[in-house]
Write an enzyme that holds these catalytic residues in place. Sequence first.
Site, PDB file in Angstrom:
ATOM      1  N   GLY A   3       0.272  -0.948   6.558  1.00  0.00           N
ATOM      2  CA  GLY A   3      -0.105  -0.397   5.260  1.00  0.00           C
ATOM      3  C   GLY A   3       0.964   0.524   4.718  1.00  0.00           C
ATOM      4  N   PRO A   4       0.792   0.999   3.496  1.00  0.00           N
ATOM      5  CG  PRO A   4       0.127   1.095   1.294  1.00  0.00           C
ATOM      6  CD  PRO A   4      -0.376   0.758   2.643  1.00  0.00           C
ATOM      7  N   PRO A   5       3.027   3.928   3.330  1.00  0.00           N
ATOM      8  CG  PRO A   5       5.253   4.482   2.949  1.00  0.00           C
ATOM      9  CD  PRO A   5       4.195   3.549   2.505  1.00  0.00           C
ATOM     10  N   GLY A   6       1.687   7.103   4.391  1.00  0.00           N
ATOM     11  CA  GLY A   6       0.764   8.169   4.015  1.00  0.00           C
ATOM     12  C   GLY A   6      -0.699   7.818   4.069  1.00  0.00           C
ATOM     13  CB  VAL A   7      -2.704   4.745   4.426  1.00  0.00           C
ATOM     14  CG1 VAL A   7      -2.320   4.361   3.024  1.00  0.00           C
ATOM     15  CG2 VAL A   7      -1.954   3.912   5.445  1.00  0.00           C
ATOM     16  N   GLY A   8      -2.334   7.295   6.893  1.00  0.00           N
ATOM     17  CA  GLY A   8      -2.913   7.842   8.124  1.00  0.00           C
ATOM     18  C   GLY A   8      -2.855   6.924   9.320  1.00  0.00           C
ATOM     19  CE  LYS A   9       1.571   2.754   8.581  1.00  0.00           C
ATOM     20  NZ  LYS A   9       1.689   3.489   7.305  1.00  0.00           N
ATOM     21  CB  SER A  26       1.454 -12.522  -7.242  1.00  0.00           C
ATOM     22  OG  SER A  26       2.209 -11.339  -7.324  1.00  0.00           O
ATOM     23  CE  LYS A  66      -0.605  -8.731  -5.779  1.00  0.00           C
ATOM     24  NZ  LYS A  66      -0.433 -10.181  -5.795  1.00  0.00           N
TER      25      LYS A  66
END
EC number: 3.4.21.53
Length: 774
Positions: A354-360, A677, A720
């Site tokens: 996932g994107p940076p900063g989502v808490g992985k 897309s 999206k």
Amino acid sequence: MAKKDSKIVPLLPLRGLLVYPSMVLHLDVGRDKSVQALEKAMMEDHNIFLSTQKEISIDEPSIEDIYSIGTLTKIKQMLKLPNGTIRVLVEGLERGEIQSFIDDEDNYAVEITTFKERTDKDVEEEALMRTMLEYFEQYIKLSKKISAETYATVSDIDEPGRMADIISSHLPLKLKEKQEILETIDVKERVNRVIAIIHNEKEVLQLEKKIGQRVKRSMERTQKEYYLREQMKAIQKELGDKEGKSGEVATLGEKIEKSGMTDHVKTIALKELERYEKVPTSSAESGVIRNYIEWLISLPWTQSTEDRLDINIAEEILDEDHYGLEKVKERVLEYLAVQQLTNSLKGPILCLAGPPGVGKTSLARSVAKALNRHFVRISLGGVRDESEIRGHRRTYVGAMPGRIIQGMKKAGTINPVFLLDEVDKLSSDYRGDPSSALLEVLDPEQNYNFSDHYIEETYDLSKVMFIATANNLSTIPGPLRDRMEIITIAGYTELEKLHIAKDHLLHKQMKDHGLKKSQLQLRDDSIQSIIRYYTREAGVRGLERQIATVCRKAARLIVKEQRKKIIITDKNIEDYLGKRQFRYGQAELEDQIGMATGLAYTTVGGDTLSIEVSLSPGKGKLILTGKLGDVMKESAQAAFSYIRSRAETLQIDENFHEKNDIHIHVPEGAVPKDGPSAGITMATALVSALTGRPVRKEVGMTGEITLRGRVLPIGGLKEKALSAHRAGLTKIIIPKDNEKDLDDIPASVRKDLTFVLVSHLDEVLKAALVGEKK
């Protein structure tokens, strides 16, 4: 020196050999021309000229391959040997210089000029002779390779030039140096040169003698130390003293027994310990062996923590640390449930993408806390050396195990939660491919016998719970991705961000900045303003930074102005964070002709993409701008071709492409844009521009188009949808095949959006364009 008349004599080229005047020497001759030259000399006056070849390897030398200065000799004796060669005894007569070279088919012959040496000597030459003789005597005493009879023979010589020649023949000189002495015609110069050479050789011999004595002393000292060490061991054994190396060996032996190693590894460790005991402490190998043994002892072989199998408590801990992220929590709880039933499940290998900063990363730490396991993290960003994963061979200086084994030592148990951070940022070069080395680590069918180059023995990783994190799955090699269970964390909705800020980020930042609850209050509307107008991200890292900024400014006001309490609302948030940085709701204010809003997926989450089309009189040129990748360029070509083929149906002038230049532009030209897309978005913008029908302002769309107008499915629908929601769009056109992905979209977002499922471009145009066909 007085030159005599020239004469023609046979020539015998020598290989690796040189003859001085007054010197008697045996030679073996085998070359045909050389044999013929000998026989010719025997038939005449027995004189033959000997000159040395410059290169030994040449079989048939020319005049350029032979030194011009040589020795005129007399053949004393010649004997044919059974192998076909001839042994000849020659005596040097005089130095000579080749004037010309006569080469016939049978033998070599040269025209030479000889040099007659003086027999008388002056006082200086007498002094030089004595010095040379004295040096030679000292050299003989040091060398011990030259007999006393040789010295006696040399001391009887009364001519300085002849003495210099004879001494040179007994010195261990290179052929080139001997040739230089032969070419020195002047007697004084020759004697001086020989004196310098003897003096140098004498110093070399003295140095060799010193080195030999030093080595001998060192060997005697080592033997003495060994003897004393053995005595010390015996004394320590009698006294029961555990100090010294013997005590250290005993301690290491006890640790090996208690370490819980497998029988095979224990045998290896004890064998290395036996080697360590025999190797002297002063030896470099001693440290290498000890380091290896200590690594084997320090690794966890059987130590483990007991899993917290109470699902309710684990769920409570996960919910307490993280808001949302249901899929990950569900997967961890499933693992716990199966573990409770079987008690023998292999550790799963999860990849949080996932994107940076989502808490992985913080989520992996919470998983360890929920399972009651030790947590260890290694960062793989920028790692390009395979030995970082597998370790170095022990033969290298400063060898170390790889990061996996180092992490296991740090964890101290065989079942930790092991985080492989930034696995998508591994790279490879001439030092190997670390991602390939990870294949064995992350394969549940192989990692029970992981092999590290330093440890050499297999190590069981099957009970480890590996969690990898990645921003971009496309950069992870296929075989590595295949070994992991991918769990996608798309990003947070506005409501989720609000909860995270209130329940986690605000408390953390207030604590970090020394603020109490009574001193600072951020109301919900102020947090919502920060989310909408000061951040634009999928995660919450930027949100945390803005909250930290508010806390810093509040701390300054409390200290400087002695305020008791600061309350922040959406009305005064600009006093702390400045003017708004972003416009919330990017949807157009009115319907536009030739402009459609697409939805894109990037490594930092979803984003909206405006696509603009303009027509100008021309000859049908299609112009694409906005730093588009190959895939988007192809999408534009496909949309253009489809519209040309359906021009009549769409009620567009069939010759529009011959009368107009069409310019497709995607704003933010500095940002690279690519992906499969944007096909239906480009086609909609084109049709809008060509028909004059506006595109609805509230509509966003995503999907790829074929030349027949079919709409193909896309990826990243959740991201999206979140970006469309952030931008203030209310209707999203998506491919019908993506209907299955609607469940992934949070309910709070889904209720604000209308999803139009389409399978053909005609349906897209019907939903997106305003008004009837003209």
